[in-house]
Write an enzyme that holds these catalytic residues in place. Structure first.
Site, PDB file in Angstrom:
ATOM      1  N   ASP A 180       1.817  -1.274  11.868  1.00 56.67           N
ATOM      2  CA  ASP A 180       0.311  -1.643  11.461  1.00 56.67           C
ATOM      3  C   ASP A 180       0.122  -3.245  11.531  1.00 56.67           C
ATOM      4  O   ASP A 180      -1.143  -3.628  11.553  1.00 56.67           O
ATOM      5  CB  ASP A 180       0.328  -1.545   9.776  1.00 56.67           C
ATOM      6  CG  ASP A 180       0.444  -0.158   9.508  1.00 56.67           C
ATOM      7  OD1 ASP A 180       0.085   0.699  10.207  1.00 56.67           O
ATOM      8  OD2 ASP A 180       0.700   0.189   8.278  1.00 56.67           O
ATOM      9  N   LYS A 198       1.001  -1.196  -0.045  1.00 59.76           N
ATOM     10  CA  LYS A 198      -0.180  -0.083   0.073  1.00 59.76           C
ATOM     11  C   LYS A 198       1.105   1.416   0.208  1.00 59.76           C
ATOM     12  O   LYS A 198       0.595   2.146  -0.946  1.00 59.76           O
ATOM     13  CB  LYS A 198      -0.919  -0.130   1.334  1.00 59.76           C
ATOM     14  CG  LYS A 198      -1.885   1.047   1.245  1.00 59.76           C
ATOM     15  CD  LYS A 198      -3.050   0.727   2.191  1.00 59.76           C
ATOM     16  CE  LYS A 198      -2.971   0.544   3.481  1.00 59.76           C
ATOM     17  NZ  LYS A 198      -3.017   2.066   4.192  1.00 59.76           N
TER      18      LYS A 198
HETATM   19  C1  S3P Z   1       2.230   4.657   6.269  1.00 60.57           C
HETATM   20  C2  S3P Z   1       2.857   5.223   7.509  1.00 60.57           C
HETATM   21  C3  S3P Z   1       2.374   4.730   8.831  1.00 60.57           C
HETATM   22  C4  S3P Z   1       1.588   3.461   8.657  1.00 60.57           C
HETATM   23  C5  S3P Z   1       0.619   3.755   7.573  1.00 60.57           C
HETATM   24  C6  S3P Z   1       1.247   4.001   6.323  1.00 60.57           C
HETATM   25  C7  S3P Z   1       2.827   5.313   5.143  1.00 60.57           C
HETATM   26  O1  S3P Z   1       1.803   5.750   9.463  1.00 60.57           O
HETATM   27  O2  S3P Z   1       0.830   3.220   9.788  1.00 60.57           O
HETATM   28  O3  S3P Z   1      -0.371   2.688   7.495  1.00 60.57           O
HETATM   29  O4  S3P Z   1       2.620   4.690   3.937  1.00 60.57           O
HETATM   30  O5  S3P Z   1       3.689   6.232   4.936  1.00 60.57           O
HETATM   31  P1  S3P Z   1       2.472   6.729  10.272  1.00 60.57           P
HETATM   32  O6  S3P Z   1       3.313   7.589   9.421  1.00 60.57           O
HETATM   33  O7  S3P Z   1       1.437   7.405  11.140  1.00 60.57           O
HETATM   34  O8  S3P Z   1       3.017   6.068  11.291  1.00 60.57           O
END
Ligand code: S3P
Length: 440
Positions: free
Chosen positions: A324, A30
């Protein structure tokens, strides 16, 4: 633009199974999928993305870039061709940008839009509008950005009057890849250089991809520096399977008694492999085979066998590369022998749901002894036993629905999941993939 799915809709009964057997592939990563569309859009030339995750979150990013005039073609479901508009080629969006449920879309685009010479409004669904954007808005404002929104610019919708930014040196209060990436995307437009230092290193997909697109970027320990960039060059990106989606199958295979499952083609970037280390430390039989590098990201196949897990203590630093995976780690803990404690993980309260509260509530409702802490959780595993029948609510959080589907493998009589439609946020087709490897 397609209809947005209702993340609180749809119910399923996830059933027990003897094990997970065979081979499975999971959809594309993702985080990497978001970044490929964003960087491809502001690059010069064509960016061809293979293995793109067609989840709701990524479609929000794709639609946002289209709204700014970028020509994006999807010849096949997981293939995307982005005809880059160039660094200065985005156009003012004629409507609000809707990030849906995607925090990554909202935060990364807030950084990008702050530096564009036009006005934009960015919003999201009812859960995303409750998640604070302050950590992004504050440092962007220090760079000269003009952002306003509810509660002093803390909550969506945000109105952004793009302008000339200047680089800053900034120590982030939390390790967050969304925050770091927002500042990097603003930083490539800002005058001079932008240095971002994190207390701990968060996932580094933006840094890797910016380098592949030719940006002037260096990384030293937990610090990243970018300089104002004139051109990014479009390139081909092959997106590996998402380890955060693979994690459900890894834990499912470990906890079910007759499993042997190969999860193929999974991204194993060291900033993301915390789940493998945690499962191993709990006593799980898990190995990485066929290690290789694809589009600047490490990739491998992951073999997992049924395991007798034991409870462990997990710190915030250990959890960061598995941030996550907290819901599914709680499920592993629920079937371990002894007690698992997670600490230093207050960030989990501001994810797609308050994941500490929701996992505590869900596990308690299937008979697991659990205690919520401000910054984590304490779970007493049932060992070789089963959990009881129950009905849980996803709270619109895709990872809660998928984690509890794995707990159902070792339930006496199945677990009802209300609001299971949210799995489409990151893993469309999750329940059929699970059925394809279920040994009952
Ligand atoms: C992500 C960063 C993370 C993660 C999210 C996806 C990203 O969040 O929890 O599902 O793609 O940069 P945070 O930056 O809030 O830690």
């Amino acid at each position: 633009m397609g209809e947005k799915k209702d993340i609180f809709a749809g119910s399923v009964i996830a059933s027990p199974a003897r094990g997970l057997k065979g081979t499975v592939t999971v959809p594309g990563d993702k985080s990497i999928s978001h970044r490929s569309i964003i960087l491809g859009s502001i690059a010069t030339g064509v960016t061809e993305v293979e293995g793109f995750l067609e989840g709701e979150d990524n479609l929000s990013t794709l639609n946002a870039m289209r709204l700014m005039g970028v020509k994006i073609v999807r010849p096949e479901e997981d293939k995307v061709i982005v005809n880059g508009a160039g660094m200065a080629g985005l156009g003012e969006p004629p409507d609000c940008i809707d990030s849906g449920n995607s925090g990554t879309t909202a935060r990364l685009l807030t950084g990008l839009l702050s530096a564009q010479p036009f006005f934009s409004v960015i919003t999201g669904d009812s859960t995303l509008r409750k998640r604070s954007m302050k950590r992004v808005v504050e440092p962007l404002s220090m760079m000269g950005a003009s952002i306003s929104g509810r509660l002093n610019g803390s909550y969506l919708p945000l109105a952004i009057s793009g302008r000339w930014l200047k680089g800053i040196s900034y120590r982030t209060p939390v390790a967050s890849a969304q925050l770091k990436s927002a500042l990097l995307l603003a930083g490539i437009y800002a005058e001079g250089e932008t240095v971002i230092e994190e207390p701990e290193k968060s996932r580094d997909h933006t840094e890797r991809m910016l380098r592949a697109f030719g940006a002037d970027i260096d990384v030293r320990g937990n610090a990243v520096r970018v300089r104002s960039t004139k051109t990014l060059n479009g390139c081909k990106i092959i997106v590996p399977g998402d380890i955060s989606s693979a994690a459900f199958f890894m834990v499912g295979a470990a906890i079910a008694p007759e499993s042997e499952l190969l999860v193929k083609n999974v991204g194993i970037n060291p900033t993301r492999t915390g789940i493998i280390k945690i499962i191993k430390r709990m006593g799980g039989t898990i190995d990485i085979e066929n290690r290789r590098e694809v589009s600047g990201e490490p990739v491998g196949d992951i073999l997992v066998k049924s395991s007798r897990l034991k409870g462990i203590a997990i710190s915030g630093a250990e959890l960061l590369p598995a941030i996550d995976e907290f819901p599914v780690i709680c499920v592993a803990a629920a079937f371990a022998e002894g007690t698992t404690t997670v600490s230093g993980a207050g960030e989990l309260r501001v994810k797609e749901s308050d994941r500490i509260a929701v996992m505590a509530e869900s596990l308690a409702s299937i008979g697991v002894e659990v205690k919520e802490k401000e910054d984590g959780i304490i779970i007493k595993g049932v060992g070789p036993g089963h959990v009881k029948k129950g009905v849980i609510k996803s709270h619109g959080d895709h990872r809660i629905a998928m984690a509890l589907s794995m707990a159902a493998l070792r339930s006496a009589d199945g677990i009802g999941i209300e609001g299971a439609g949210c799995v489409d946020v990151s893993f469309p087709g999750f329940f059929s993939v699970l059925d394809s490897v279920r040994a009952s």
